[in-house]
Design an enzyme around this catalytic site. Structure first.
Site, PDB file in Angstrom:
ATOM      1  N   GLU A  96      30.845  -2.449  41.752  1.00  0.00           N
ATOM      2  CA  GLU A  96      32.306  -2.474  41.958  1.00  0.00           C
ATOM      3  C   GLU A  96      33.044  -2.195  40.646  1.00  0.00           C
ATOM      4  O   GLU A  96      34.131  -1.616  40.655  1.00  0.00           O
ATOM      5  CB  GLU A  96      32.717  -3.810  42.593  1.00  0.00           C
ATOM      6  CG  GLU A  96      32.259  -3.877  44.048  1.00  0.00           C
ATOM      7  CD  GLU A  96      31.973  -5.269  44.579  1.00  0.00           C
ATOM      8  OE1 GLU A  96      32.390  -6.260  43.964  1.00  0.00           O
ATOM      9  OE2 GLU A  96      31.300  -5.354  45.630  1.00  0.00           O
ATOM     10  N   SER A 154      23.904  -8.262  50.783  1.00  0.00           N
ATOM     11  CA  SER A 154      23.805  -8.884  52.105  1.00  0.00           C
ATOM     12  C   SER A 154      22.668  -9.908  52.225  1.00  0.00           C
ATOM     13  O   SER A 154      22.047 -10.028  53.279  1.00  0.00           O
ATOM     14  CB  SER A 154      23.680  -7.822  53.203  1.00  0.00           C
ATOM     15  OG  SER A 154      24.876  -7.043  53.271  1.00  0.00           O
ATOM     16  N   GLY A 172      26.795 -12.340  47.075  1.00  0.00           N
ATOM     17  CA  GLY A 172      28.244 -12.265  47.119  1.00  0.00           C
ATOM     18  C   GLY A 172      28.795 -13.209  48.171  1.00  0.00           C
ATOM     19  O   GLY A 172      28.937 -14.412  47.957  1.00  0.00           O
ATOM     20  N   GLY A 173      29.100 -12.672  49.353  1.00  0.00           N
ATOM     21  CA  GLY A 173      29.763 -13.427  50.413  1.00  0.00           C
ATOM     22  C   GLY A 173      29.153 -14.784  50.705  1.00  0.00           C
ATOM     23  O   GLY A 173      29.874 -15.787  50.837  1.00  0.00           O
ATOM     24  N   GLY A 207      27.926  -6.235  51.069  1.00  0.00           N
ATOM     25  CA  GLY A 207      28.997  -6.595  51.992  1.00  0.00           C
ATOM     26  C   GLY A 207      28.937  -5.887  53.333  1.00  0.00           C
ATOM     27  O   GLY A 207      29.907  -5.908  54.083  1.00  0.00           O
ATOM     28  N   GLU A 237      21.001  -3.871  43.172  1.00  0.00           N
ATOM     29  CA  GLU A 237      21.957  -4.015  44.265  1.00  0.00           C
ATOM     30  C   GLU A 237      22.278  -2.639  44.864  1.00  0.00           C
ATOM     31  O   GLU A 237      23.159  -1.923  44.333  1.00  0.00           O
ATOM     32  CB  GLU A 237      23.267  -4.634  43.759  1.00  0.00           C
ATOM     33  CG  GLU A 237      23.116  -6.040  43.231  1.00  0.00           C
ATOM     34  CD  GLU A 237      24.403  -6.853  43.355  1.00  0.00           C
ATOM     35  OE1 GLU A 237      24.329  -7.990  43.822  1.00  0.00           O
ATOM     36  OE2 GLU A 237      25.490  -6.321  43.030  1.00  0.00           O
ATOM     37  N   HIS A 250      28.256  -4.211  37.494  1.00  0.00           N
ATOM     38  CA  HIS A 250      28.266  -4.317  38.956  1.00  0.00           C
ATOM     39  C   HIS A 250      28.822  -3.013  39.530  1.00  0.00           C
ATOM     40  O   HIS A 250      29.710  -2.395  38.935  1.00  0.00           O
ATOM     41  CB  HIS A 250      29.138  -5.503  39.392  1.00  0.00           C
ATOM     42  CG  HIS A 250      28.977  -5.830  40.843  1.00  0.00           C
ATOM     43  ND1 HIS A 250      29.582  -5.090  41.838  1.00  0.00           N
ATOM     44  CD2 HIS A 250      28.254  -6.791  41.479  1.00  0.00           C
ATOM     45  CE1 HIS A 250      29.236  -5.598  43.010  1.00  0.00           C
ATOM     46  NE2 HIS A 250      28.432  -6.631  42.820  1.00  0.00           N
ATOM     47  N   ASN A 252      27.929 -14.546  43.032  1.00  0.00           N
ATOM     48  CA  ASN A 252      29.034 -13.767  42.474  1.00  0.00           C
ATOM     49  C   ASN A 252      30.223 -13.934  43.412  1.00  0.00           C
ATOM     50  O   ASN A 252      30.236 -13.360  44.502  1.00  0.00           O
ATOM     51  CB  ASN A 252      28.604 -12.292  42.382  1.00  0.00           C
ATOM     52  CG  ASN A 252      29.750 -11.384  41.956  1.00  0.00           C
ATOM     53  OD1 ASN A 252      30.819 -11.851  41.538  1.00  0.00           O
ATOM     54  ND2 ASN A 252      29.512 -10.071  42.054  1.00  0.00           N
ATOM     55  N   TRP A 253      31.184 -14.734  42.977  1.00  0.00           N
ATOM     56  CA  TRP A 253      32.336 -15.006  43.860  1.00  0.00           C
ATOM     57  C   TRP A 253      33.318 -13.838  43.926  1.00  0.00           C
ATOM     58  O   TRP A 253      34.249 -13.856  44.731  1.00  0.00           O
ATOM     59  CB  TRP A 253      33.068 -16.269  43.381  1.00  0.00           C
ATOM     60  CG  TRP A 253      32.357 -17.549  43.726  1.00  0.00           C
ATOM     61  CD1 TRP A 253      31.097 -17.683  44.260  1.00  0.00           C
ATOM     62  CD2 TRP A 253      32.863 -18.895  43.575  1.00  0.00           C
ATOM     63  NE1 TRP A 253      30.794 -19.015  44.438  1.00  0.00           N
ATOM     64  CE2 TRP A 253      31.855 -19.785  44.034  1.00  0.00           C
ATOM     65  CE3 TRP A 253      34.057 -19.432  43.085  1.00  0.00           C
ATOM     66  CZ2 TRP A 253      32.015 -21.167  44.027  1.00  0.00           C
ATOM     67  CZ3 TRP A 253      34.214 -20.820  43.070  1.00  0.00           C
ATOM     68  CH2 TRP A 253      33.206 -21.669  43.544  1.00  0.00           C
ATOM     69  N   LYS A 254      33.125 -12.855  43.045  1.00  0.00           N
ATOM     70  CA  LYS A 254      34.028 -11.691  42.994  1.00  0.00           C
ATOM     71  C   LYS A 254      35.488 -12.166  42.869  1.00  0.00           C
ATOM     72  O   LYS A 254      35.735 -13.182  42.218  1.00  0.00           O
ATOM     73  CB  LYS A 254      33.793 -10.789  44.213  1.00  0.00           C
ATOM     74  CG  LYS A 254      32.306 -10.423  44.360  1.00  0.00           C
ATOM     75  CD  LYS A 254      32.032  -9.330  45.350  1.00  0.00           C
ATOM     76  CE  LYS A 254      30.531  -9.053  45.397  1.00  0.00           C
ATOM     77  NZ  LYS A 254      30.176  -7.915  46.237  1.00  0.00           N
TER      78      LYS A 254
HETATM   79  P1  13P Z   1      27.134  -9.489  49.331  1.00  0.00           P
HETATM   80  O1  13P Z   1      26.114 -10.588  49.217  1.00  0.00           O
HETATM   81  O2  13P Z   1      28.467  -9.951  49.845  1.00  0.00           O
HETATM   82  O3  13P Z   1      26.588  -8.295  50.048  1.00  0.00           O
HETATM   83  O4  13P Z   1      27.440  -8.993  47.809  1.00  0.00           O
HETATM   84  C1  13P Z   1      26.387  -8.694  46.974  1.00  0.00           C
HETATM   85  C2  13P Z   1      26.926  -8.501  45.618  1.00  0.00           C
HETATM   86  O5  13P Z   1      27.601  -7.531  45.327  1.00  0.00           O
HETATM   87  C3  13P Z   1      26.624  -9.543  44.610  1.00  0.00           C
HETATM   88  O6  13P Z   1      26.951  -9.125  43.326  1.00  0.00           O
END
Ligand code: 13P
Length: 248
Positions: free
Chosen positions: A95, A209, A230-231, A169, A163, A93, A9-11
Site C-alpha cells: 500500500e 487474508s 491486516g483485517g 483484503g 504479501e 508495504h 498491521n492495523w493500517k
Molecule cells: P489482510 O489480512 O486484511 O488481508 O491484510 C494483510 C496485510 O496487508 C497486512 O500487512
C-alpha cells in the site's frame, strides 16, 4: 530455531477506543507461544506501548522516513517511532509502494534509517495479480528482495513478509504450494546473499487474508514463520485465534 511471530498491521484503523482490543489481547495472551507484534497507526503508538509495557507484546510503526530529521512535513522518523515506544517498523508495504510511489531503493534507505534508530524492519515483498498471471512472481520477489533489503541485515534487525498484493483484503489466499514456493525462494535468496547463519534464522512471515480458519494450514507450510495480519488483527478474538494457531 526461528521463533514464530504473529504481527498485526492495523493500517489506518483505530482511535483511542480501539486500544481496548490490545488490553484484551495482552490479558488473554500473556503467555503466548510466539512473538506478538502490533503496528497501530502512529497516533496510537505511545498509548499502545504504555498499555503493553508490562507484557511481551511489541509495538511497531507502519512506515518511517529515510532521513534522521528535517523539513519533511507530515513524516515520522525512525527515532521518533522508537521514542514513542516502537521496537519494529513495517517498511515497503504494497500500500505504501502503490499509494506513495515507494521504490525498493526508498525502502532500502528507510530500512537503514530504522536500523540506525535500533528498530527491527519488517520488509514487505509481493507481486500483483498481473505479475503472477504472467508467471513473473519469483522475478518480482527476487528483485524486491535485492533492492529493498540493505546489506547489513541480521536475523535480529530484519523480518521479511511475503504479501501477494492480490491476497490483501480480498479473502483470496494462494494455495499452500504457492505460498511454499515463494517462501522457499526467499529463504534461498537470503541464504545466498547473507550466508547460511542469517539466511536460515531470519523470519519470513506470510500476509494476505490470514484468518482464524486458514491460519493453521498456512502455518504448516515450511519456511512460514508466522503471519502479518491486516483485517483480522483488529479484533482481539480473531487475532488471538491466530496467535493460538501459531503457538500450537
Ligand atoms: P489482510 O489480512 O486484511 O488481508 O491484510 C494483510 C496485510 O496487508 C497486512 O500487512
Amino acid at each position: 530455531m526461528r521463533r514464530k511471530m504473529a504481527a498485526g498491521n492495523w493500517k489506518m484503523n483505530g482511535t483511542g477506543d480501539t486500544l481496548a482490543e490490545l488490553t484484551t489481547l495482552a490479558n488473554d495472551h500473556a503467555q503466548a507461544g510466539c512473538d506478538v507484534l502490533i503496528c497501530p497507526p502512529a497516533t496510537l503508538i505511545s498509548r499502545a506501548a504504555e498499555r503493553v509495557g508490562h507484557t511481551t507484546i511489541a509495538i511497531g510503526g507502519q512506515d518511517c522516513h529515510a532521513a534522521e530529521k528535517g523539513a519533511h512535513t507530515g513524516d515520522i522518523s525512525a527515532a521518533m517511532l522508537r521514542d514513542a515506544g516502537a521496537s519494529h517498523v513495517i517498511l515497503g508495504h504494497s500500500e505504501r509502494r502503490e499509494n506513495h510511489g515507494e521504490s525498493s531503493e526508498m525502502v532500502r534507505a528507510k530500512a537503514r534509517a530504522a536500523w540506525d534508530a535500533g528498530l527491527t524492519a519488517v520488509i514487505c515483498l509481493g507481486e500483483s495479480l498481473a505479475e503472477r498471471e504472467a508467471a513473473n512472481t519469483l522475478d518480482i520477489i527476487g528483485g524486491q528482495l535485492a533492492g529493498s533489503i540493505p546489506d547489513a541485515a541480521t536475523a535480529e534487525n530484519l523480518i521479511v513478509a511475503y504479501e501477494p498484493i492480490w491476497a490483501i483484503g480480498t479473502g483470496r489466499v494462494p494455495t499452500l504450494d504457492q505460498i511454499g514456493e515463494v517462501h522457499d525462494f526467499i529463504r534461498a535468496r537470503l541464504e545466498r546473499r547473507f550466508g547460511a547463519g542469517v539466511g536460515k534464522t531470519t523470519r519470513i512471515l506470510y500476509g494476505g487474508s490470514v484468518k482464524p480458519d486458514n491460519a493453521r494450514d498456512i502455518f504448516s507450510v515450511a519456511n512460514v514463520d508466522g503471519a502479518l495480519v491486516g483485517g483480522a488483527s483488529l479484533k482481539a478474538a480473531d487475532f488471538g485465534a491466530i496467535i493460538a494457531a501459531l503457538s500450537a
